[in-house]
Design a protein around this motif. Structure first.
Motif, PDB file in Angstrom:
ATOM      1  N   GLY A   1     -29.893 -36.612 -17.831  1.00 44.25           N
ATOM      2  CA  GLY A   1     -29.346 -35.280 -17.637  1.00 44.25           C
ATOM      3  C   GLY A   1     -29.789 -34.609 -16.358  1.00 44.25           C
ATOM      4  O   GLY A   1     -29.598 -33.395 -16.178  1.00 44.25           O
ATOM      5  N   GLU A   2     -30.343 -35.377 -15.424  1.00 43.76           N
ATOM      6  CA  GLU A   2     -30.799 -34.810 -14.156  1.00 43.76           C
ATOM      7  C   GLU A   2     -29.619 -34.559 -13.219  1.00 43.76           C
ATOM      8  O   GLU A   2     -28.604 -35.255 -13.269  1.00 43.76           O
ATOM      9  CB  GLU A   2     -31.797 -35.756 -13.473  1.00 43.76           C
ATOM     10  CG  GLU A   2     -33.088 -35.978 -14.234  1.00 43.76           C
ATOM     11  CD  GLU A   2     -34.031 -36.902 -13.492  1.00 43.76           C
ATOM     12  OE1 GLU A   2     -33.967 -36.945 -12.246  1.00 43.76           O
ATOM     13  OE2 GLU A   2     -34.823 -37.600 -14.153  1.00 43.76           O
ATOM     14  N   GLU A   3     -29.770 -33.575 -12.349  1.00 48.21           N
ATOM     15  CA  GLU A   3     -28.757 -33.302 -11.334  1.00 48.21           C
ATOM     16  C   GLU A   3     -28.873 -34.339 -10.213  1.00 48.21           C
ATOM     17  O   GLU A   3     -29.978 -34.686  -9.794  1.00 48.21           O
ATOM     18  CB  GLU A   3     -28.946 -31.909 -10.754  1.00 48.21           C
ATOM     19  CG  GLU A   3     -28.580 -30.789 -11.719  1.00 48.21           C
ATOM     20  CD  GLU A   3     -27.093 -30.765 -12.054  1.00 48.21           C
ATOM     21  OE1 GLU A   3     -26.278 -31.040 -11.147  1.00 48.21           O
ATOM     22  OE2 GLU A   3     -26.754 -30.493 -13.219  1.00 48.21           O
ATOM     23  N   VAL A   4     -27.743 -34.831  -9.753  1.00 50.07           N
ATOM     24  CA  VAL A   4     -27.730 -35.797  -8.644  1.00 50.07           C
ATOM     25  C   VAL A   4     -26.744 -35.304  -7.590  1.00 50.07           C
ATOM     26  O   VAL A   4     -25.806 -34.556  -7.903  1.00 50.07           O
ATOM     27  CB  VAL A   4     -27.330 -37.215  -9.125  1.00 50.07           C
ATOM     28  CG1 VAL A   4     -28.365 -37.773 -10.095  1.00 50.07           C
ATOM     29  CG2 VAL A   4     -25.952 -37.209  -9.778  1.00 50.07           C
ATOM     30  N   PRO A   5     -26.914 -35.689  -6.328  1.00 50.99           N
ATOM     31  CA  PRO A   5     -25.963 -35.276  -5.286  1.00 50.99           C
ATOM     32  C   PRO A   5     -24.559 -35.770  -5.596  1.00 50.99           C
ATOM     33  O   PRO A   5     -24.374 -36.829  -6.211  1.00 50.99           O
ATOM     34  CB  PRO A   5     -26.517 -35.942  -4.020  1.00 50.99           C
ATOM     35  CG  PRO A   5     -27.951 -36.211  -4.321  1.00 50.99           C
ATOM     36  CD  PRO A   5     -28.027 -36.487  -5.779  1.00 50.99           C
ATOM     37  N   ALA A   6     -23.552 -35.021  -5.170  1.00 47.15           N
ATOM     38  CA  ALA A   6     -22.161 -35.404  -5.426  1.00 47.15           C
ATOM     39  C   ALA A   6     -21.762 -36.653  -4.652  1.00 47.15           C
ATOM     40  O   ALA A   6     -20.865 -37.389  -5.059  1.00 47.15           O
ATOM     41  CB  ALA A   6     -21.228 -34.253  -5.071  1.00 47.15           C
ATOM     42  N   ARG A   7     -22.450 -36.907  -3.548  1.00 49.60           N
ATOM     43  CA  ARG A   7     -22.137 -38.077  -2.720  1.00 49.60           C
ATOM     44  C   ARG A   7     -23.421 -38.624  -2.120  1.00 49.60           C
ATOM     45  O   ARG A   7     -24.207 -37.865  -1.546  1.00 49.60           O
ATOM     46  CB  ARG A   7     -21.153 -37.695  -1.608  1.00 49.60           C
ATOM     47  CG  ARG A   7     -20.679 -38.866  -0.762  1.00 49.60           C
ATOM     48  CD  ARG A   7     -19.684 -38.412   0.295  1.00 49.60           C
ATOM     49  NE  ARG A   7     -19.233 -39.524   1.109  1.00 49.60           N
ATOM     50  CZ  ARG A   7     -18.165 -40.281   0.845  1.00 49.60           C
ATOM     51  NH1 ARG A   7     -17.444 -40.020  -0.215  1.00 49.60           N
ATOM     52  NH2 ARG A   7     -17.820 -41.275   1.633  1.00 49.60           N
ATOM     53  N   ILE A   8     -23.632 -39.912  -2.268  1.00 44.91           N
ATOM     54  CA  ILE A   8     -24.818 -40.570  -1.716  1.00 44.91           C
ATOM     55  C   ILE A   8     -24.348 -41.726  -0.845  1.00 44.91           C
ATOM     56  O   ILE A   8     -23.723 -42.677  -1.337  1.00 44.91           O
ATOM     57  CB  ILE A   8     -25.743 -41.089  -2.832  1.00 44.91           C
ATOM     58  CG1 ILE A   8     -26.192 -39.928  -3.725  1.00 44.91           C
ATOM     59  CG2 ILE A   8     -26.955 -41.812  -2.242  1.00 44.91           C
ATOM     60  CD1 ILE A   8     -26.877 -40.369  -4.993  1.00 44.91           C
ATOM     61  N   GLU A   9     -24.634 -41.646   0.446  1.00 48.05           N
ATOM     62  CA  GLU A   9     -24.162 -42.669   1.378  1.00 48.05           C
ATOM     63  C   GLU A   9     -25.276 -43.656   1.724  1.00 48.05           C
ATOM     64  O   GLU A   9     -26.443 -43.280   1.837  1.00 48.05           O
ATOM     65  CB  GLU A   9     -23.632 -42.015   2.661  1.00 48.05           C
ATOM     66  CG  GLU A   9     -22.359 -41.223   2.435  1.00 48.05           C
ATOM     67  CD  GLU A   9     -21.839 -40.579   3.706  1.00 48.05           C
ATOM     68  OE1 GLU A   9     -22.415 -40.842   4.785  1.00 48.05           O
ATOM     69  OE2 GLU A   9     -20.869 -39.796   3.608  1.00 48.05           O
ATOM     70  N   THR A  10     -24.889 -44.908   1.885  1.00 44.51           N
ATOM     71  CA  THR A  10     -25.834 -45.945   2.266  1.00 44.51           C
ATOM     72  C   THR A  10     -26.052 -45.914   3.773  1.00 44.51           C
ATOM     73  O   THR A  10     -25.157 -45.535   4.530  1.00 44.51           O
ATOM     74  CB  THR A  10     -25.299 -47.333   1.857  1.00 44.51           C
ATOM     75  OG1 THR A  10     -23.950 -47.472   2.352  1.00 44.51           O
ATOM     76  CG2 THR A  10     -25.261 -47.482   0.348  1.00 44.51           C
ATOM     77  N   GLU A  11     -27.245 -46.314   4.191  1.00 42.42           N
ATOM     78  CA  GLU A  11     -27.558 -46.356   5.623  1.00 42.42           C
ATOM     79  C   GLU A  11     -27.082 -47.677   6.218  1.00 42.42           C
ATOM     80  O   GLU A  11     -27.424 -48.748   5.714  1.00 42.42           O
ATOM     81  CB  GLU A  11     -29.062 -46.192   5.841  1.00 42.42           C
ATOM     82  CG  GLU A  11     -29.587 -44.816   5.473  1.00 42.42           C
ATOM     83  CD  GLU A  11     -31.047 -44.650   5.814  1.00 42.42           C
ATOM     84  OE1 GLU A  11     -31.617 -45.557   6.461  1.00 42.42           O
ATOM     85  OE2 GLU A  11     -31.626 -43.617   5.439  1.00 42.42           O
ATOM     86  N   GLU A  12     -26.299 -47.582   7.284  1.00 41.83           N
ATOM     87  CA  GLU A  12     -25.708 -48.780   7.881  1.00 41.83           C
ATOM     88  C   GLU A  12     -25.714 -48.684   9.401  1.00 41.83           C
ATOM     89  O   GLU A  12     -25.984 -47.631   9.965  1.00 41.83           O
ATOM     90  CB  GLU A  12     -24.271 -48.955   7.351  1.00 41.83           C
ATOM     91  CG  GLU A  12     -24.240 -49.228   5.853  1.00 41.83           C
ATOM     92  CD  GLU A  12     -22.913 -48.907   5.200  1.00 41.83           C
ATOM     93  OE1 GLU A  12     -22.681 -49.403   4.095  1.00 41.83           O
ATOM     94  OE2 GLU A  12     -22.119 -48.142   5.792  1.00 41.83           O
ATOM     95  N   THR A  13     -25.384 -49.803  10.053  1.00 47.61           N
ATOM     96  CA  THR A  13     -25.435 -49.845  11.507  1.00 47.61           C
ATOM     97  C   THR A  13     -24.245 -50.640  12.038  1.00 47.61           C
ATOM     98  O   THR A  13     -23.280 -50.905  11.312  1.00 47.61           O
ATOM     99  CB  THR A  13     -26.772 -50.472  11.973  1.00 47.61           C
ATOM    100  OG1 THR A  13     -26.859 -50.384  13.392  1.00 47.61           O
ATOM    101  CG2 THR A  13     -26.892 -51.932  11.541  1.00 47.61           C
ATOM    102  N   THR A  14     -24.287 -51.022  13.308  1.00 42.67           N
ATOM    103  CA  THR A  14     -23.256 -51.866  13.915  1.00 42.67           C
ATOM    104  C   THR A  14     -23.940 -53.030  14.620  1.00 42.67           C
ATOM    105  O   THR A  14     -25.142 -52.991  14.888  1.00 42.67           O
ATOM    106  CB  THR A  14     -22.412 -51.073  14.939  1.00 42.67           C
ATOM    107  OG1 THR A  14     -23.276 -50.574  15.964  1.00 42.67           O
ATOM    108  CG2 THR A  14     -21.686 -49.912  14.266  1.00 42.67           C
ATOM    109  N   PHE A  15     -23.147 -54.067  14.929  1.00 46.75           N
ATOM    110  CA  PHE A  15     -23.708 -55.265  15.548  1.00 46.75           C
ATOM    111  C   PHE A  15     -22.837 -55.775  16.688  1.00 46.75           C
ATOM    112  O   PHE A  15     -21.618 -55.879  16.562  1.00 46.75           O
ATOM    113  CB  PHE A  15     -23.855 -56.392  14.517  1.00 46.75           C
ATOM    114  CG  PHE A  15     -24.847 -56.116  13.436  1.00 46.75           C
ATOM    115  CD1 PHE A  15     -26.202 -56.377  13.620  1.00 46.75           C
ATOM    116  CD2 PHE A  15     -24.436 -55.583  12.221  1.00 46.75           C
ATOM    117  CE1 PHE A  15     -27.127 -56.120  12.614  1.00 46.75           C
ATOM    118  CE2 PHE A  15     -25.346 -55.327  11.208  1.00 46.75           C
ATOM    119  CZ  PHE A  15     -26.697 -55.590  11.412  1.00 46.75           C
ATOM    120  N   THR A  16     -23.507 -56.123  17.798  1.00 50.74           N
ATOM    121  CA  THR A  16     -22.899 -56.871  18.886  1.00 50.74           C
ATOM    122  C   THR A  16     -23.369 -58.321  18.736  1.00 50.74           C
ATOM    123  O   THR A  16     -24.127 -58.653  17.811  1.00 50.74           O
ATOM    124  CB  THR A  16     -23.343 -56.321  20.247  1.00 50.74           C
ATOM    125  OG1 THR A  16     -24.779 -56.419  20.329  1.00 50.74           O
ATOM    126  CG2 THR A  16     -22.921 -54.868  20.416  1.00 50.74           C
TER     127      THR A  16
END
Length: 330
Positions: free
Chosen positions: A302-317
């Protein structure tokens, strides 16, 4: 003698009661919160399918994380069909699971079944893909990537690479599953970014359904219909890998004759990038399992959680892919 006998009888009876009480207490301890106990959280999870290396890694992450978290997982593979997911969610409701999580095949058409889950007081978590419902109370949170950002990063890289181009740059686009959040958002993000350079033109865009076979088939059609293709933007690595086969079969050199940009950064895609067959990848991590299990525990409590949780990502050359590959987990 009678007094002593009576005393012994009373003591024996008390000992029996205490022993029985101790046994009941131990029994309750074993069933509460342990394996198979009433307190164990039951999670019903409906997966899109097994259409790509990304999805396989995502499924593995969820199954392993559930085991490590002590959560009982009821897993369903929708085989990329919305009707299968709706049926699975209704089955989870009937089974009275504690939490439902799913990765929607497409964005629309979920309100009815999500209302059924809400009426049954079963919280819902969206993973990887969002829905377009106007009623945000139908689910607790979304866990996943920013697909528009992935498309935008891919487009911004291309704009930088082609900033000195004097003539038209012809782009073909391999879209993901029609109507899905990643296909819609990556297309929008990419198109918005390349608008900064009027020379960059998308001359053909079609769904390869996020599969390697689909990517190959559609790329073959693109190559037959368009004699001059400068850039391929594929919404995931698997379609890009399928397109490699078609490009090579057409006598062209992938990564040189045609610049290839993809999304995901799974091992096969990263290897193609390290080998110079791909040119750029925007990462989309499938390892959502641990974060999902943490959210499951919180919403069950029953805990409050954020409406949106984004994963941490990057880019690659290419060089970054070479450096990252030895320690790549998926």
């Amino acid at each position: 003698m009678r007094t002593r006998s009576t005393a012994r009888t009373v003591i024996a009876a008390l000992a029996g009661v205490l022993l029985a009480g101790g046994m009941v207490a131990c029994g309750n301890s074993d069933t509460g919160g342990g394996s198979g106990g009433d307190d164990k959280i039951v999670l019903g999870f409906s997966q899109v399918g097994a259409e790509s290396g990304w999805r396989t890694a995502n499924t593995t992450s969820i199954k392993e994380a559930a085991g490590e978290a002590g959560i009982e997982l009821k897993f369903d593979d929708a085989q990329q069909k919305q009707e299968n997911q709706i049926k699975a969610i209704r089955n989870f409701i009937q089974q009275k699971v504690d939490v439902i999580a799913f990765s929607p095949v497409v964005e629309s058409g979920w309100d009815t079944v999500l209302k059924e889950a809400k009426d049954a007081k079963i919280p819902v978590i969206l993973t990887d893909r969002a829905v377009d419902s106007a009623d945000k109370s139908l689910y607790k949170t979304f866990l996943g990537s920013d697909f528009k950002k992935e498309g935008r990063l891919a487009g911004e890289w291309l704009v930088e690479q082609k900033k000195s181009a004097s003539g038209p740059v012809n782009i073909v686009e391999l879209q993901g599953t029609t109507g899905s959040a990643p296909a819609n958002d990556r297309k929008e993000g990419f198109a918005g970014a390349i608008a900064a350079n009027p020379n960059l033109k998308i001359i053909a865009s079609q769904s390869g359904d996020f599969t390697r076979a689909g990517g190959k088939q559609v790329m073959e059609q693109f190559l037959k219909a368009n004699p001059k293709i400068d850039v391929l933007f594929a919404h995931n690595d698997d379609m890009g890998l399928g397109a490699l086969e078609a490009i090579t079969a057409a006598g062209k050199v992938p990564g040189k004759d045609i610049t290839i940009i993809t999304v995901d950064a799974v091992k096969d895609g990263m290897q193609a990038l390290a080998d110079g067959k791909f040119n750029f990848i925007a990462e989309c991590s499938p390892l959502l399992g641990p974060q999902l299990m943490d959210l499951v525990k919180k919403v069950k409590a029953g805990e409050e959680v954020p409406a949106r949780i984004e994963t941490e990502e990057t880019t690659f050359t290419q060089e970054q892919a070479k450096e990252a590959l030895p320690n790549r987990k998926y």
